[in-house]
Design a protein around this motif. Structure first.
Motif, PDB file in Angstrom:
ATOM      1  N   PRO A 103      -7.023   2.013  -2.171  1.00  0.00           N
ATOM      2  CA  PRO A 103      -6.260   2.910  -3.047  1.00  0.00           C
ATOM      3  C   PRO A 103      -5.722   2.182  -4.275  1.00  0.00           C
ATOM      4  CG  PRO A 103      -5.638   3.235  -0.760  1.00  0.00           C
ATOM      5  CD  PRO A 103      -6.518   2.022  -0.784  1.00  0.00           C
ATOM      6  N   ALA A 153     -10.181   6.778  -1.997  1.00  0.00           N
ATOM      7  CA  ALA A 153     -10.447   5.820  -3.071  1.00  0.00           C
ATOM      8  C   ALA A 153     -11.926   5.445  -3.106  1.00  0.00           C
ATOM      9  CB  ALA A 153      -9.584   4.574  -2.873  1.00  0.00           C
ATOM     10  N   HIS A 172      -5.014   7.701  -4.569  1.00  0.00           N
ATOM     11  CA  HIS A 172      -3.818   6.857  -4.543  1.00  0.00           C
ATOM     12  C   HIS A 172      -3.257   6.664  -3.130  1.00  0.00           C
ATOM     13  CE1 HIS A 172      -3.895   7.311  -8.858  1.00  0.00           C
ATOM     14  NE2 HIS A 172      -3.710   8.604  -8.766  1.00  0.00           N
ATOM     15  N   THR A 173      -3.702   7.457  -2.178  1.00  0.00           N
ATOM     16  CA  THR A 173      -3.064   7.450  -0.866  1.00  0.00           C
ATOM     17  C   THR A 173      -3.999   7.143   0.285  1.00  0.00           C
ATOM     18  OG1 THR A 173      -3.429   9.844  -0.648  1.00  0.00           O
ATOM     19  CG2 THR A 173      -1.360   9.140  -1.659  1.00  0.00           C
ATOM     20  N   SER A 174      -5.307   7.160   0.049  1.00  0.00           N
ATOM     21  CA  SER A 174      -6.265   7.048   1.145  1.00  0.00           C
ATOM     22  C   SER A 174      -7.373   6.067   0.786  1.00  0.00           C
ATOM     23  CB  SER A 174      -6.864   8.431   1.447  1.00  0.00           C
ATOM     24  OG  SER A 174      -8.063   8.341   2.154  1.00  0.00           O
ATOM     25  N   ARG A 175      -7.686   5.176   1.728  1.00  0.00           N
ATOM     26  CA  ARG A 175      -8.805   4.256   1.502  1.00  0.00           C
ATOM     27  C   ARG A 175     -10.114   5.030   1.368  1.00  0.00           C
ATOM     28  NH1 ARG A 175      -9.763  -1.242   2.320  1.00  0.00           N
ATOM     29  NH2 ARG A 175      -7.645  -1.491   3.103  1.00  0.00           N
ATOM     30  N   GLY A 229       1.587   3.958  -3.037  1.00  0.00           N
ATOM     31  CA  GLY A 229       0.817   5.161  -3.343  1.00  0.00           C
ATOM     32  C   GLY A 229       1.348   6.391  -2.636  1.00  0.00           C
ATOM     33  N   ARG A 262       0.830  -1.213   0.000  1.00  0.00           N
ATOM     34  CA  ARG A 262       0.000   0.000   0.000  1.00  0.00           C
ATOM     35  C   ARG A 262       0.860   1.258   0.000  1.00  0.00           C
ATOM     36  NH1 ARG A 262      -4.681   1.656   4.428  1.00  0.00           N
ATOM     37  NH2 ARG A 262      -5.149   3.698   3.532  1.00  0.00           N
TER      38      ARG A 262
END
Length: 297
Positions: free
Chosen positions: A230, A222, A216-219, A202, A199
Motif C-alpha cells: 500500500p 495496491a 492505500h489500505t490493502s496489499r 493508510g 502500514r
C-alpha cells in the motif's frame, strides 16, 4: 514547481447548478466507479469538462472527526481547521462529480498529481460550510490528459477556502501536450526530520478522511494497481508536511504541492523546508515524494 493550474474559465463557462440535500456516500460512489470500469459497461467519456457544478449547503464540522484527523496527520488539537480538512469534508462532492458516467477521465487508475489550497481566513469548528465542486481545464499531457477539480468552501456567502486538485488520466494514446519534467529533481531542502511511517497510516487516514481507496489500505488492492504494498494517500502526505510547518503558517495563505513518487507503507521519509516557504518530502535516497511551497496572501 509545476502544480495545479488556476482555473481560468470560472467566469466564462456557463454551468448549471445541481444542489444536493446532503453529501453523497463515498462507498456507493466507488462502487459506481468500479462498475463503470468493467468491460461492456457502455460508458462514453465526454471530450469536455462537465458543464455542471454540484453544491451542498450547511455542512457542519464534526469536532470528533476533526480531533481524530488532527491526530492522524500530526496537527495540534484546536478548533481551527487545518488547511487540508475542508478537502476531506467536501471530497464526496468532488467524487460524485468524478464518478459521473460522462466525466472525461475514468476514476479507475486516475493519478492525483497536484493540489493547491488557498485559505482566505481561519475557519473555526463552530462554523458550517457551503461547498461547490466543478471541473475545468481539461488538457493534454504526454501521458494522457489532465483535469482540475475545484472545491470551494463558503461561510455565509463568503469564500473562505478553495482547493484545486489536478488529476492525470493515463491513456494508451499520448495526449501530446504538457510534458512531464524528466530532468533532475530540484535540490531538496535540508532534511531536519525523518518519519517512520507504519502500514496503519493508510487505514487510519481512510477512517478519518472517508476515502477508503484500497490502494492505500490493502496489499491486494495496491498490487492491482502495480504497487508491491500500500501507498500513503497524497493528501495525508501534504497534511503531515503542513503539520510540521504549523507554527510558521499565517492566517491566510496558499499552499501548492506536486505529488511525485508514491510513499510506500511501511517506510521512512525525510522532511525538509526553507525559510522562504519551500518544503519537500523525500525518500532515504533523496528522491522526491512531494515538493511544495506556501506563500502568505
Amino acid at each position: 514547481m509545476a502544480g495545479p493550474q488556476e482555473p481560468s474559465d470560472a467566469g466564462q463557462v456557463s454551468r448549471s447548478r445541481v444542489q444536493l440535500a446532503v453529501l453523497p456516500t463515498v462507498g456507493a460512489l466507488y462502487r459506481r466507479a468500479l462498475l463503470g470500469a468493467l468491460p461492456g459497461s457502455g460508458s462514453r467519456r465526454a471530450e469536455q469538462p462537465p458543464t455542471v457544478e454540484l453544491g451542498v449547503d450547511g455542512v457542519p464540522i464534526d469536532r470528533g472527526r476533526l480531533a481524530a484527523y488532527d491526530r492522524v496527520c500530526g496537527f495540534r488539537l484546536t478548533d481551527r481547521l487545518p488547511a487540508t480538512f475542508p478537502h476531506v469534508m467536501g471530497f464526496p462532492l468532488a467524487l460524485r462529480l468524478m464518478t459521473a458516467p460522462d466525466f472525461p477521465i475514468p476514476l479507475a487508475g486516475v493519478v492525483h498529481v497536484g493540489n493547491r489550497i488557498t485559505v482566505h481566513r481561519p475557519i473555526d469548528a463552530a462554523e458550517t460550510l457551503d461547498f461547490v465542486a466543478y471541473a475545468t481545464n481539461l488538457r493534454p499531457h504526454d501521458r494522457g490528459r489532465q483535469i482540475d477539480v475545484v472545491l470551494v468552501g463558503r461561510v455565509g456567502g463568503e469564500e473562505v477556502w478553495r482547493g484545486v486538485s489536478t488529476y492525470l488520466g493515463r491513456e494508451q494514446t499520448p495526449g501530446g501536450g504538457e510534458r512531464a519534467n524528466r530532468g533532475d529533481p530540484p535540490p531538496a531542502p535540508h532534511a531536519w526530520a525523518r518519519w517512520r511511517l507504519e502500514r496503519q497510516v493508510g487505514t487510519a487516514y481512510a477512517q478519518v478522511s472517508g476515502d477508503h481507496n484500497p490502494i492505500h489500505t490493502s496489499r491486494l488492492g495496491a498490487r492491482l494497481f502495480g504497487f508491491r504494498r500500500p501507498i500513503a494517500h497524497g493528501m495525508w502526505s501534504k497534511a503531515r508536511c503542513l503539520a510540521a510547518l504549523e507554527p510558521r503558517l499565517p492566517d491566510a495563505y496558499t499552499v501548492d504541492v506536486a505529488f511525485k513518487l508514491p510513499v510506500p507503507l511501511p517506510g521512512t521519509v525525510a522532511f525538509g523546508s526553507t525559510s522562504a516557504g519551500d518544503f519537500a518530502l523525500h525518500d532515504t535516497r533523496d528522491r522526491p515524494h512531494l515538493v511544495g511551497t506556501f506563500r502568505e496572501r
